[in-house]
Design a protein around this motif. Structure first.
Motif, short mmCIF file in Angstrom:
data_model
loop_
_atom_site.label_atom_id
_atom_site.label_comp_id
_atom_site.label_asym_id
_atom_site.label_seq_id
_atom_site.Cartn_x
_atom_site.Cartn_y
_atom_site.Cartn_z
N GLY A 195 0.82 -1.21 0.00
CA GLY A 195 0.00 0.00 0.00
C GLY A 195 0.85 1.26 0.00
O GLY A 195 2.04 1.24 -0.35
N GLY A 196 0.25 2.37 0.40
CA GLY A 196 0.92 3.66 0.37
C GLY A 196 1.57 4.02 1.68
O GLY A 196 1.90 3.15 2.51
N ARG A 227 2.37 2.61 5.81
CA ARG A 227 3.51 3.39 6.27
C ARG A 227 4.68 3.38 5.29
O ARG A 227 5.81 3.72 5.63
N GLY A 228 4.43 2.96 4.06
CA GLY A 228 5.47 3.01 3.05
C GLY A 228 6.50 1.92 3.11
O GLY A 228 7.62 2.09 2.63
N ASP A 229 6.14 0.77 3.69
CA ASP A 229 7.10 -0.32 3.82
C ASP A 229 7.65 -0.77 2.48
O ASP A 229 8.81 -1.17 2.37
N GLY A 230 6.81 -0.73 1.44
CA GLY A 230 7.26 -1.18 0.13
C GLY A 230 8.41 -0.34 -0.39
O GLY A 230 9.35 -0.87 -1.02
N ILE A 231 8.36 0.98 -0.14
CA ILE A 231 9.45 1.85 -0.56
C ILE A 231 10.71 1.52 0.22
O ILE A 231 11.80 1.38 -0.34
N THR A 232 10.58 1.41 1.53
CA THR A 232 11.74 1.12 2.38
C THR A 232 12.39 -0.20 2.00
O THR A 232 13.61 -0.29 1.83
N VAL A 404 7.78 2.28 -5.73
CA VAL A 404 8.84 1.66 -6.52
C VAL A 404 8.43 1.62 -7.99
O VAL A 404 7.25 1.56 -8.33
N ARG A 405 9.42 1.67 -8.85
CA ARG A 405 9.16 1.56 -10.28
C ARG A 405 9.04 0.09 -10.67
O ARG A 405 9.76 -0.76 -10.17
N ILE A 406 8.09 -0.18 -11.56
CA ILE A 406 7.96 -1.52 -12.12
C ILE A 406 7.98 -1.43 -13.64
O ILE A 406 7.81 -0.35 -14.22
N ASN A 407 8.21 -2.58 -14.29
CA ASN A 407 8.00 -2.62 -15.73
C ASN A 407 6.60 -3.16 -15.99
O ASN A 407 5.83 -3.40 -15.05
N ALA A 408 6.25 -3.34 -17.23
CA ALA A 408 4.89 -3.74 -17.56
C ALA A 408 4.55 -5.15 -17.09
O ALA A 408 3.38 -5.54 -17.09
N ASP A 409 5.56 -5.91 -16.67
CA ASP A 409 5.34 -7.26 -16.15
C ASP A 409 5.36 -7.30 -14.63
O ASP A 409 5.42 -8.38 -14.05
N THR A 410 5.34 -6.14 -14.00
CA THR A 410 5.33 -5.94 -12.54
C THR A 410 6.65 -6.28 -11.87
O THR A 410 6.71 -6.35 -10.64
N CYS A 411 7.73 -6.46 -12.63
CA CYS A 411 9.05 -6.63 -12.03
C CYS A 411 9.52 -5.29 -11.47
O CYS A 411 9.40 -4.26 -12.14
N THR A 429 1.83 0.57 -3.87
CA THR A 429 3.29 0.52 -3.71
C THR A 429 4.00 0.96 -4.99
O THR A 429 5.18 1.31 -4.95
N VAL A 430 3.30 0.94 -6.11
CA VAL A 430 3.89 1.27 -7.41
C VAL A 430 3.88 2.78 -7.64
O VAL A 430 2.87 3.44 -7.39
N GLY A 431 5.00 3.32 -8.16
CA GLY A 431 5.11 4.76 -8.30
C GLY A 431 5.11 5.31 -9.71
O GLY A 431 5.18 6.53 -9.87
N ASN A 432 5.04 4.48 -10.73
CA ASN A 432 5.12 5.01 -12.10
C ASN A 432 3.87 4.74 -12.92
O ASN A 432 3.93 4.60 -14.14
N LEU A 433 2.72 4.69 -12.25
CA LEU A 433 1.46 4.53 -12.95
C LEU A 433 0.61 5.79 -12.91
O LEU A 433 -0.01 6.17 -13.89
#
Length: 468
Positions: A195-196, A227-232, A404-411, A429-433
């Motif tokens: 999440g965010g 709490r932004g755990d995905g970024i950390t 976090v940045r992902i590609n179109a395959d969610t990597c 959690t994704v930042g480039n959408l």
């Protein structure tokens, strides 16, 4: 933490999903469907994250429910063009394209799992006239319930009240598991679906300064665990972060913590020059941004007749009603003056500009149309004293756009522009959408399902390749 799954190649699970919101649960169901052993780890004591608190709307093009509602011919191509144009192409085209292409198939998958989307719930969501918003019965909580039921039925394990504190990596940088305090669990692949960071003031200061600037007006409508755990976790593994200073702030007069974001038609919004700058009935997806361009605040102006006739409506019961407005004026929270000149002085806006704005607006009311901003209805003249001014700000934090940045395959993409082996991400959690302007209702929840499902499928495929 290893659960009841048999270990393959000395791993506890094929796929570990961090977070149990719509993205995480979709990932778990899809990975289990692909034959993977799955563990979902949730930081809170309940399943669902912010998804359970949401309306659960799904933004999609070309669905069966649109057809049932008489919306014919909508396509992923049209959705992509609208999405990119609204955001001036300042988003990742490949990721947006994948969302648009998969929105309808993933919507049908969710519907097939048992989430009910009535045709009456199809509506023009956010900016644009094409009805792409899909409202489910039971809101976000029901979507969570359905997904979690399938997760449990398919044998994917769940651990609650367990905040992941680190990712396990090999010497070559491949992510191979998680750490929760002193405990570890290994996997073929890990999915970040945390999440965010709306409940983390420090991250708001760092990544969302526009929201930080709202100060003590700000409140967050999501889960405490966001709490932004995905970024950390992602940054520690070398992930690139994108979407700086993006998110969604909803407009409020700040009287209380009630989620009412639509303004009534009988008021006007003015800036420091005393001038209108927006259609007051503009979608919530853009109104906050318009106020932000005016310095972060504006004034809602109306007269005594409008206040006296301000009755509760389905969309306004806490703020824009006569007794509340009178009470807040008596308390000094609302500016009140016997003349527009006096009101302008109290609001510290240009008196000449305000007088001219009201004169033009009253003329439009008399002729029955808003010639400046084309407000569709509800207009009332501003002529009977006392006059009122209510400060409003975009300060209700709905969701955060940095991740976090992902590609179109969610990597998950590393700072070296290469995918981090074994690490996937989905949801908030994704930042480039997402761009500077939220696409509309369901524009966050929809991608949670779409990319959650895709991440589950691809993580399971990745883990299977390791096994083989």
């Amino acid at each position: 933490m290893g659960g009841n799954r048999s270990r393959q190649h000395a791993r506890d699970y094929d796929v570990i999903v961090i977070g149990s919101g719509a993205a995480g649960l979709s990932a778990a169901v899809a990975a289990a469907d692909a034959g993977a052993s799955v563990l979902v780890v949730e930081a809170e004591t309940v399943v669902g994250g912010s998804s359970r608190l949401s309306g659960g709307h799904f933004y999609a093009a070309g669905t069966s429910v649109q057809a049932e509602a008489g919306v014919i011919g909508d396509t992923a191509d049209a959705m992509f063009e609208h999405y990119m144009t609204l955001n001036q192409w300042m988003v990742d085209p490949a990721v947006v394209r994948r969302y648009c292409d998969l929105s309808a198939p993933t919507f049908e998958w969710l519907r097939g799992l048992g989430v009910t989307f009535p045709k009456e719930g199809v509506y023009p969501s956010g900016v644009g006239s094409t009805p792409r918003g899909h409202q489910p019965d039971g809101a976000g909580q029901e979507v969570v319930n359905v997904l979690d039921g399938h997760r449990s039925h398919k044998g994917a394990d769940m651990v609650l009240d367990s905040r992941v504190t680190g990712l396990l990596t090999d010497e070559d940088g491949r992510v191979r598991g998680i750490r929760v305090g002193d405990d570890e669990a290994t996997a073929g692949a890990v999915i970040l679906a945390t999440g965010g960071f709306g409940a983390n003031p420090e991250m708001i200061e760092k990544y969302y300064p526009e929201a930080a600037a709202t100060g003590d007006w700000r409140w967050y409508i999501g889960a405490d665990g966001a709490r932004g755990d995905g970024i950390t976790l992602g940054e520690a593994a070398g992930a690139a972060v994108d979407g700086y200073d993006r998110g969604l702030l909803l407009v409020t007069p700040g009287f209380s913590r009630d989620l009412e974001v639509l303004l009534p038609g009988w008021l006007i919004l003015v800036n420091k020059s005393g001038r209108r700058f927006a259609n007051e009935s503009a979608p919530y997806t853009v109104l906050g941004g318009l106020i932000g361009k005016e310095g972060g605040n504006a004034w809602a102006v109306f007269d005594e007749d409008a206040r006296r006739n301000a009755s509760p409506t389905p969309t306004s019961q806490a703020y824009w009603v006569n007794d509340v407005l009178e009470k807040k004026a008596d308390e000094g929270r609302i500016k009140r003056a016997s003349t527009l000149t006096g009101l302008a002085a109290m609001m510290e806006v240009d008196a000449t500009g305000l007088a001219g704005t009201v004169e033009r607006y009253n003329a439009d009311v008399q002729q029955g149309s808003d010639t400046a901003f084309f407000k569709p209805g509800g207009m009332r003249p501003i002529e009977k004293p006392p006059f009122y001014g209510v400060e409003v700000r975009p300060a209700i934090l709905c969701w955060t756009g940095t991740g976090v940045r992902i590609n179109a395959d969610t990597c998950v993409m590393g700072r070296n522009e290469r995918p981090i082996p074994g690490l996937f991400a989905a949801g908030e959690t994704v930042g480039n959408l997402h761009g500077d302007r939220y696409i509309g209702g369901g524009g966050s929840y929809g991608p949670c399902i779409v990319f959650g499902k895709l991440a589950g499928e691809n993580a399971a495929k990745y883990a299977k390749a390791l096994n083989e």
